[in-house]
Design a protein around this motif. Structure first.
Motif, PDB file in Angstrom:
ATOM      1  N   ALA A 321      57.806  37.424  22.642  1.00 20.77           N
ATOM      2  CA  ALA A 321      58.261  38.173  21.469  1.00 20.77           C
ATOM      3  C   ALA A 321      59.263  39.262  21.801  1.00 20.77           C
ATOM      4  N   HIS A 322      59.069  39.966  22.921  1.00 25.04           N
ATOM      5  CA  HIS A 322      59.882  41.143  23.222  1.00 25.04           C
ATOM      6  C   HIS A 322      59.863  42.125  22.051  1.00 25.04           C
ATOM      7  N   SER A 323      58.698  42.290  21.471  1.00 24.51           N
ATOM      8  CA  SER A 323      58.501  43.234  20.365  1.00 24.51           C
ATOM      9  C   SER A 323      57.002  43.449  20.212  1.00 24.51           C
ATOM     10  N   ILE A 324      56.574  44.691  20.187  1.00 22.79           N
ATOM     11  CA  ILE A 324      55.148  44.969  20.045  1.00 22.79           C
ATOM     12  C   ILE A 324      54.616  44.415  18.733  1.00 22.79           C
ATOM     13  N   TYR A 325      55.432  44.422  17.703  1.00 22.09           N
ATOM     14  CA  TYR A 325      54.989  43.985  16.378  1.00 22.09           C
ATOM     15  C   TYR A 325      54.832  42.468  16.313  1.00 22.09           C
ATOM     16  N   PHE A 326      55.849  41.749  16.755  1.00 24.76           N
ATOM     17  CA  PHE A 326      55.788  40.297  16.696  1.00 24.76           C
ATOM     18  C   PHE A 326      54.859  39.727  17.772  1.00 24.76           C
ATOM     19  N   GLU A 327      54.675  40.466  18.854  1.00 22.17           N
ATOM     20  CA  GLU A 327      53.720  40.036  19.870  1.00 22.17           C
ATOM     21  C   GLU A 327      52.301  40.044  19.305  1.00 22.17           C
ATOM     22  N   VAL A 328      51.937  41.140  18.648  1.00 23.62           N
ATOM     23  CA  VAL A 328      50.614  41.235  18.033  1.00 23.62           C
ATOM     24  C   VAL A 328      50.476  40.217  16.908  1.00 23.62           C
ATOM     25  N   LEU A 329      51.539  40.040  16.135  1.00 25.14           N
ATOM     26  CA  LEU A 329      51.503  39.085  15.018  1.00 25.14           C
ATOM     27  C   LEU A 329      51.220  37.672  15.520  1.00 25.14           C
ATOM     28  N   ALA A 330      51.927  37.244  16.553  1.00 27.74           N
ATOM     29  CA  ALA A 330      51.724  35.889  17.083  1.00 27.74           C
ATOM     30  C   ALA A 330      50.362  35.754  17.755  1.00 27.74           C
ATOM     31  N   ASN A 331      49.940  36.794  18.451  1.00 25.45           N
ATOM     32  CA  ASN A 331      48.685  36.712  19.205  1.00 25.45           C
ATOM     33  C   ASN A 331      47.441  36.779  18.317  1.00 25.45           C
ATOM     34  N   HIS A 332      47.506  37.630  17.259  1.00 30.99           N
ATOM     35  CA  HIS A 332      46.289  37.920  16.498  1.00 30.99           C
ATOM     36  C   HIS A 332      46.463  37.768  14.985  1.00 30.99           C
ATOM     37  N   GLY A 333      47.575  37.235  14.553  1.00 31.57           N
ATOM     38  CA  GLY A 333      47.762  36.956  13.142  1.00 31.57           C
ATOM     39  C   GLY A 333      48.040  38.197  12.309  1.00 31.57           C
ATOM     40  N   TRP A 334      48.159  38.002  11.014  1.00 34.26           N
ATOM     41  CA  TRP A 334      48.434  39.120  10.107  1.00 34.26           C
ATOM     42  C   TRP A 334      47.301  40.157  10.095  1.00 34.26           C
ATOM     43  N   PRO A 335      46.019  39.755  10.155  1.00 32.06           N
ATOM     44  CA  PRO A 335      44.958  40.778  10.222  1.00 32.06           C
ATOM     45  C   PRO A 335      45.080  41.655  11.459  1.00 32.06           C
ATOM     46  N   GLY A 336      45.427  41.037  12.602  1.00 31.53           N
ATOM     47  CA  GLY A 336      45.592  41.813  13.832  1.00 31.53           C
ATOM     48  C   GLY A 336      46.747  42.789  13.737  1.00 31.53           C
ATOM     49  N   LEU A 337      47.868  42.343  13.155  1.00 33.61           N
ATOM     50  CA  LEU A 337      49.026  43.232  13.012  1.00 33.61           C
ATOM     51  C   LEU A 337      48.707  44.381  12.064  1.00 33.61           C
ATOM     52  N   PHE A 338      47.998  44.097  10.972  1.00 32.65           N
ATOM     53  CA  PHE A 338      47.640  45.141  10.025  1.00 32.65           C
ATOM     54  C   PHE A 338      46.753  46.193  10.688  1.00 32.65           C
ATOM     55  N   ALA A 339      45.742  45.761  11.445  1.00 34.85           N
ATOM     56  CA  ALA A 339      44.850  46.702  12.126  1.00 34.85           C
ATOM     57  C   ALA A 339      45.614  47.516  13.162  1.00 34.85           C
ATOM     58  N   TYR A 340      46.524  46.864  13.871  1.00 35.39           N
ATOM     59  CA  TYR A 340      47.331  47.530  14.902  1.00 35.39           C
ATOM     60  C   TYR A 340      48.215  48.621  14.290  1.00 35.39           C
ATOM     61  N   LEU A 341      48.898  48.289  13.209  1.00 40.37           N
ATOM     62  CA  LEU A 341      49.765  49.271  12.543  1.00 40.37           C
ATOM     63  C   LEU A 341      48.948  50.395  11.920  1.00 40.37           C
ATOM     64  N   LEU A 342      47.765  50.075  11.423  1.00 42.01           N
ATOM     65  CA  LEU A 342      46.914  51.099  10.820  1.00 42.01           C
ATOM     66  C   LEU A 342      46.430  52.088  11.878  1.00 42.01           C
ATOM     67  N   VAL A 343      46.128  51.601  13.075  1.00 37.29           N
ATOM     68  CA  VAL A 343      45.732  52.490  14.167  1.00 37.29           C
ATOM     69  C   VAL A 343      46.860  53.473  14.481  1.00 37.29           C
ATOM     70  N   LEU A 344      48.083  52.959  14.591  1.00 39.57           N
ATOM     71  CA  LEU A 344      49.240  53.830  14.872  1.00 39.57           C
ATOM     72  C   LEU A 344      49.458  54.835  13.742  1.00 39.57           C
ATOM     73  N   PHE A 345      49.326  54.376  12.494  1.00 37.24           N
ATOM     74  CA  PHE A 345      49.513  55.261  11.351  1.00 37.24           C
ATOM     75  C   PHE A 345      48.467  56.374  11.336  1.00 37.24           C
ATOM     76  N   LEU A 346      47.210  56.027  11.592  1.00 42.39           N
ATOM     77  CA  LEU A 346      46.143  57.021  11.572  1.00 42.39           C
ATOM     78  C   LEU A 346      46.295  58.015  12.719  1.00 42.39           C
ATOM     79  N   ALA A 347      46.758  57.554  13.873  1.00 44.49           N
ATOM     80  CA  ALA A 347      47.017  58.475  14.980  1.00 44.49           C
ATOM     81  C   ALA A 347      48.088  59.487  14.577  1.00 44.49           C
TER      82      ALA A 347
END
Length: 435
Positions: A321-347
């Protein structure tokens, strides 16, 4: 055995007994080995010695040996964080490439466990400062050395990180350096010794030059975001503006023609095979996540999977992917990307809460400064990471842990202050007036 091997063994095993009895020392020791990779600077038996495994083992044992109070912070951020880890594990069970997926899962869980332990044991400013010093100086070793190297060579060669590490390549190291520059600034602001302040200021300057010397196009774009946000978050904006106006043109003009030519390729990405390969990888990530709820798991970047989830596109190489966002998306799907972005937002939000609460509190000014600089580091990660596969790198997760700890420390201090104010009022009312 070389002298470097001997020195490393002496230092490591000299600190290890303290890590067994003091969990914060264990976190610091593991962080030093993880970020600096000092064994990669040797040539003998220390090069492949399992320092990280021993440090992690000592840290886990210290949790049972030490009588130090331990408290995990349960809140929206940590709950979402644990949910993300659960999704990572589940996606591994349904991975398209099980062998590689389980291997990478082990590595990721080690990092996640250690950063979560950070929340458990690093409960005060002293321990937080220790962790920040270790992280900043560990990566700073390469940024300071890289800055000097860039100056001496005129920027004609790229700056690289420790071999066989997450920041070995120039692009990853450049983003990591951008993330520690704000930490250097926090240490500079809170330092009391004038020479320490000057040394940290010099480290910041050399680190910035090192980022340019990496010749990373992604990091160059991140510099724009980081410098702008650094200006907004700085309390002495005029001084920062003067330094930027004076130093930025000098740094850019001193770079060789090869550096300028490489940066100019950003606007001609259509003719760049590497850039187009990344775009194809992003399309593949979207298609894969749209077909599989939990994504493809780790290691799904193969030509066979590309032919299924990116049909009709002829490619010779399966780009990651060469992108943290698309890497998580491909590895863990849309639920994984949503949780990942929510963690960053809450931090980010937790840091904003700390900044708001401590704005006029001189006793907690250090927390205000640290929260500001953590946000700048998160901007560096989110902007630079858009072009790098650094989703599971230790540093952003340590920054997230620091945001949790900062909010807890400030809240605990507020409770103590409130109780003291109530107690003082009661004592005053109970004391008979002096006649």
């Amino acid at each position: 055995m070389s002298l470097r091997d001997i020195i490393l063994f002496v230092v490591f095993f000299g600190v290890l007994p303290f890590a067994l009895t003091r969990p914060p020392i264990g976190v610091a020791l593991w962080s030093w080995v993880s970020y600096m990779n000092p064994h990669r600077l040797t040539w003998g038996i220390a090069y492949n010695f399992p320092f990280a495994m021993l440090a992690a083992g000592a840290l886990l044992m210290s949790l049972f040996i030490s009588k130090q109070p331990k408290r995990f912070s349960w809140n929206g951020l940590t709950a979402t964080w644990l949910l993300f880890i659960l999704l990572v594990v589940l996606s591994t069970f349904y991975s398209l490439n099980p062998y590689n997926a389980y291997y990478q899962l082990e590595s990721v869980l080690k990092i996640q466990l250690t950063t979560l332990i950070t929340i458990l044991v690093m409960r005060d400013r002293k321990n937080l400062d220790l962790l920040i010093w270790v992280i900043a100086l560990s990566i700073g070793y390469y940024s300071i050395k890289g800055g000097v190297f860039t100056i001496l060579t005129g920027g004609g060669h790229r700056v690289y990180g420790p071999a066989s590490s997450m920041i070995a390549e120039n692009n990853a190291l450049a983003v990591a350096i951008l993330m520690i520059i704000p930490l250097f600034n926090y240490l500079r602001i809170t330092a009391t010794n004038i020479w320490v302040k000057r040394g940290l200021l010099a480290a910041m300057g050399l680190s910035f030059i090192s980022v340019l010397g990496s010749q990373s196009r992604g990091a160059f774009l991140a510099i724009i975001a980081v410098t702008g946000f650094f200006f907004l978050k700085s309390k002495n904006k005029m001084l920062v503006l003067i330094l930027l106006v004076m130093l930025m043109p000098i740094a850019l003009l001193s770079m060789p023609d090869s550096w300028v030519e490489r940066m100019e390729t950003i606007q001609d990405y259509e003719t760049d095979p590497s850039a187009m390969g990344r775009i194809r990888a992003w399309e593949y990530s979207i298609n894969l996540a749209s077909h599989r709820v939990l994504g493809g798991g780790f290691g799904s970047w193969t030509l066979y999977n590309y032919s299924i989830y990116l049909p009709g596109v002829e490619i010779e190489k399966a780009y990651v992917a060469h992108s943290i966002y698309f890497e998580v998306l491909a590895n863990h799907g849309w639920p994984g990307l949503f949780a990942y972005l929510l963690v960053l937002f809450l931090a980010w939000r937790y840091c904003s809460q700390v900044i708001a609460v401590t704005k006029k509190n001189t006793e907690m000014e250090w927390a205000n400064n640290l929260a500001r600089m953590v946000q700048v580091s998160l901007v560096a990660y989110c902007s630079g990471g858009a072009f790098l596969s650094l989703s599971y790198f230790d540093l952003p997760w340590h920054l997230i842990a620091i945001s949790v700890l900062l909010r807890d420390i400030v809240r605990d201090q507020q409770k103590v202050t409130a109780q003291g104010a109530v107690g003082g009022t009661r004592n005053k009312l109970a004391t008979p007036p002096v006649v």
